[in-house]
Design an enzyme around this catalytic site. Sequence first.
Site, PDB file in Angstrom:
ATOM      1  N   CYS A   3      -6.002   7.911   8.652  1.00 24.57           N
ATOM      2  CA  CYS A   3      -6.335   7.311   9.934  1.00 24.57           C
ATOM      3  C   CYS A   3      -6.278   8.350  11.038  1.00 24.57           C
ATOM      4  O   CYS A   3      -5.466   9.264  11.009  1.00 24.57           O
ATOM      5  CB  CYS A   3      -5.350   6.198  10.243  1.00 24.57           C
ATOM      6  SG  CYS A   3      -5.784   4.687   9.411  1.00 24.57           S
ATOM      7  N   LYS A  25       0.834  -1.208   0.000  1.00 30.86           N
ATOM      8  CA  LYS A  25       0.000   0.000   0.000  1.00 30.86           C
ATOM      9  C   LYS A  25       0.870   1.260   0.000  1.00 30.86           C
ATOM     10  O   LYS A  25       0.665   2.159  -0.822  1.00 30.86           O
ATOM     11  CB  LYS A  25      -0.884  -0.008   1.255  1.00 30.86           C
ATOM     12  CG  LYS A  25      -1.480   1.336   1.643  1.00 30.86           C
ATOM     13  CD  LYS A  25      -2.249   1.205   2.943  1.00 30.86           C
ATOM     14  CE  LYS A  25      -2.636   2.514   3.569  1.00 30.86           C
ATOM     15  NZ  LYS A  25      -1.513   3.244   4.181  1.00 30.86           N
ATOM     16  N   ARG A  69      -1.867  15.154  12.419  1.00 24.93           N
ATOM     17  CA  ARG A  69      -0.964  14.793  11.329  1.00 24.93           C
ATOM     18  C   ARG A  69      -0.751  16.025  10.467  1.00 24.93           C
ATOM     19  O   ARG A  69      -1.339  16.164   9.404  1.00 24.93           O
ATOM     20  CB  ARG A  69      -1.510  13.606  10.549  1.00 24.93           C
ATOM     21  CG  ARG A  69      -1.600  12.376  11.420  1.00 24.93           C
ATOM     22  CD  ARG A  69      -2.060  11.160  10.682  1.00 24.93           C
ATOM     23  NE  ARG A  69      -1.015  10.579   9.846  1.00 24.93           N
ATOM     24  CZ  ARG A  69      -1.118   9.386   9.279  1.00 24.93           C
ATOM     25  NH1 ARG A  69      -2.192   8.675   9.452  1.00 24.93           N
ATOM     26  NH2 ARG A  69      -0.146   8.910   8.540  1.00 24.93           N
TER      27      ARG A  69
HETATM   28  C1  UD1 Z   1       3.709   7.211   6.198  1.00 20.39           C
HETATM   29  C2  UD1 Z   1       2.906   5.946   5.983  1.00 20.39           C
HETATM   30  C3  UD1 Z   1       2.299   5.470   7.300  1.00 20.39           C
HETATM   31  C4  UD1 Z   1       3.388   5.327   8.353  1.00 20.39           C
HETATM   32  C5  UD1 Z   1       4.227   6.594   8.460  1.00 20.39           C
HETATM   33  C6  UD1 Z   1       5.445   6.438   9.381  1.00 20.39           C
HETATM   34  C7  UD1 Z   1       2.108   6.124   3.705  1.00 20.39           C
HETATM   35  C8  UD1 Z   1       0.947   6.294   2.792  1.00 20.39           C
HETATM   36  N1  UD1 Z   1       1.853   6.191   5.019  1.00 20.39           N
HETATM   37  O1  UD1 Z   1       2.795   8.206   6.666  1.00 20.39           O
HETATM   38  O2  UD1 Z   1       1.675   4.209   7.062  1.00 20.39           O
HETATM   39  O3  UD1 Z   1       2.787   5.079   9.605  1.00 20.39           O
HETATM   40  O4  UD1 Z   1       4.733   6.964   7.157  1.00 20.39           O
HETATM   41  O5  UD1 Z   1       6.225   5.383   8.979  1.00 20.39           O
HETATM   42  O6  UD1 Z   1       3.219   5.899   3.269  1.00 20.39           O
HETATM   43  N2  UD1 Z   1       4.808  15.142  10.557  1.00 20.39           N
HETATM   44  C9  UD1 Z   1       4.765  16.492  10.830  1.00 20.39           C
HETATM   45  N3  UD1 Z   1       4.657  17.375   9.797  1.00 20.39           N
HETATM   46  C10 UD1 Z   1       4.624  16.954   8.486  1.00 20.39           C
HETATM   47  C11 UD1 Z   1       4.678  15.567   8.211  1.00 20.39           C
HETATM   48  C12 UD1 Z   1       4.763  14.678   9.272  1.00 20.39           C
HETATM   49  O7  UD1 Z   1       4.804  16.906  11.997  1.00 20.39           O
HETATM   50  O8  UD1 Z   1       4.535  17.801   7.584  1.00 20.39           O
HETATM   51  C13 UD1 Z   1       4.855  14.171  11.678  1.00 20.39           C
HETATM   52  C14 UD1 Z   1       3.601  13.310  11.722  1.00 20.39           C
HETATM   53  O9  UD1 Z   1       2.555  13.966  12.400  1.00 20.39           O
HETATM   54  C15 UD1 Z   1       4.092  12.081  12.444  1.00 20.39           C
HETATM   55  C16 UD1 Z   1       5.528  11.938  11.937  1.00 20.39           C
HETATM   56  O10 UD1 Z   1       5.898  13.228  11.453  1.00 20.39           O
HETATM   57  O11 UD1 Z   1       4.103  12.286  13.819  1.00 20.39           O
HETATM   58  C17 UD1 Z   1       5.698  10.888  10.852  1.00 20.39           C
HETATM   59  O12 UD1 Z   1       4.930  11.226   9.740  1.00 20.39           O
HETATM   60  P1  UD1 Z   1       5.332  10.808   8.242  1.00 20.39           P
HETATM   61  O13 UD1 Z   1       6.647  10.070   8.248  1.00 20.39           O
HETATM   62  O14 UD1 Z   1       5.214  11.998   7.377  1.00 20.39           O
HETATM   63  O15 UD1 Z   1       4.167   9.763   7.916  1.00 20.39           O
HETATM   64  P2  UD1 Z   1       3.206   9.743   6.675  1.00 20.39           P
HETATM   65  O16 UD1 Z   1       3.967  10.035   5.421  1.00 20.39           O
HETATM   66  O17 UD1 Z   1       1.977  10.481   6.971  1.00 20.39           O
END
Ligand code: UD1
Length: 416
Positions: free
Chosen positions: A116, A22, A121
């Site tokens: 989710c 996914k 986020r």
């Molecule tokens: C992706 C995955 C998800 C996984 C996550 C961490 C996909 C579609 N989803 O989610 O399944 O759980 O990686 O391995 O690939 N954050 C910020 N600001 C931002 C972006 C992120 O503060 O602009 C924080 C988030 O709130 C979170 C952390 O960084 O606490 C990790 O997020 P991120 O690595 O970006 O996860 P996703 O890409 O959303």
Amino acid sequence: MDYLEIEGGSPLCGEVRIQGSKNAALPILSAALQSPGVTVLENCPAITDAASMLEILEGYGCKTRREGNRLIIDAGEVHPGRAPKDCAGVMRSSIMLLGSLLGRMGEAFLPYPGGCVIGKRPIDLHLEALRQMGARLWEEPEGVRAVCRRAKGAQIRLPFPSVGATENVILLAVRAEGVTVLQNAAREPEIEELCRFLTGMGARIEGAGTGTIRIRGVRELHETEYRIMPDRIVAGTYMLLAAAAGGKVVLTEVPLGQLTAVRQVLKAMGARQESRGDSLFLWCPGRCRGGVRIRTAPYPGFPTDLQSPLMAALCLADGESVIDEQIFEARFKAAKELCRMGADIRIRGSKAFIKGTERLTGARVEAEELRGGAALCIAAAAAEGTSRILQYHYIARGYENIIRDLKALGVMVQCR
Ligand code: UD1
């Protein structure tokens, strides 16, 4: 109705082939928008998140067709348009379209992403990195408006190795003028997979899978065919299911090299594992050992996406275990449902203290998010008696057919 009924308590026996990934498929679908031709993707999982992403791509003018697990995306004629709000609103990875839309069309409007419900986020890291490449962005009440006529390569350092922000930078940088160097990039295998796909389209990328990625922008990307790798989180879910319910299972097409952290935990829990090629034989005789202390971390650390499934398995292990969730806040939603089944879990801040009990009992529980829902399936398969797992649609976001897979592993399950 929207629930699964699981009759638990019998040891597993069976074999499952692991579906396509996914978290690899979603950014690759976004990247397909960058080709003015036809992209063919094999092994694309039939999950509802992929269906939502296709609907969004159609909103921008793409023509899409699914033939089993093959997807055909014709992005010959696209227009800035607008993602349908219901899809983009429910799926966080829609933010992943921002880099691609800007790379292909120079402008975009995206409703705020959903996904989710596992804590705040934010998308600040995405927006800041794209700004450094010349994008102008406005956060409007309904979503983000962005304009970037010709992105410029930049030196970017992410304050945290966000998976999504890394993907967005790559998706814009492949079409930017000059070289982009991204530091503190996420190292998840899905980043490497996206880069392999983009390289097949003519992109020039070095260092994917390391903390520093160097991208030289090109004028055009072309059409390509690609096979999506298997899903490490689905594989890990079924490995933890075997640990919880016991028995013997065979998983095929397992991305073993991406599961080192999970396999170490399973070893500590007493599960016997043997690999042959990309197949994994798991044998879990009797009750697993607890006493595990795990902290979720960016790859290659223990994945946050398997934190709830691990918690479910530890509920029945012998001893007290501690899980420290370091990536997302509010990702312990499954804990209170597991307690309804007889689990002993206390949450203190980012930590969950899990005292293993000898048995769980079937109950009516509710999935509140994708991986937490999978955790409830694990607990239900291991529990004595019948469980009903409500809100099955969360699970279908990431598991293409968990009913088929659980049945193949010997679990008695029905969808009602
Ligand atoms: C992706 C995955 C998800 C996984 C996550 C961490 C996909 C579609 N989803 O989610 O399944 O759980 O990686 O391995 O690939 N954050 C910020 N600001 C931002 C972006 C992120 O503060 O602009 C924080 C988030 O709130 C979170 C952390 O960084 O606490 C990790 O997020 P991120 O690595 O970006 O996860 P996703 O890409 O959303």
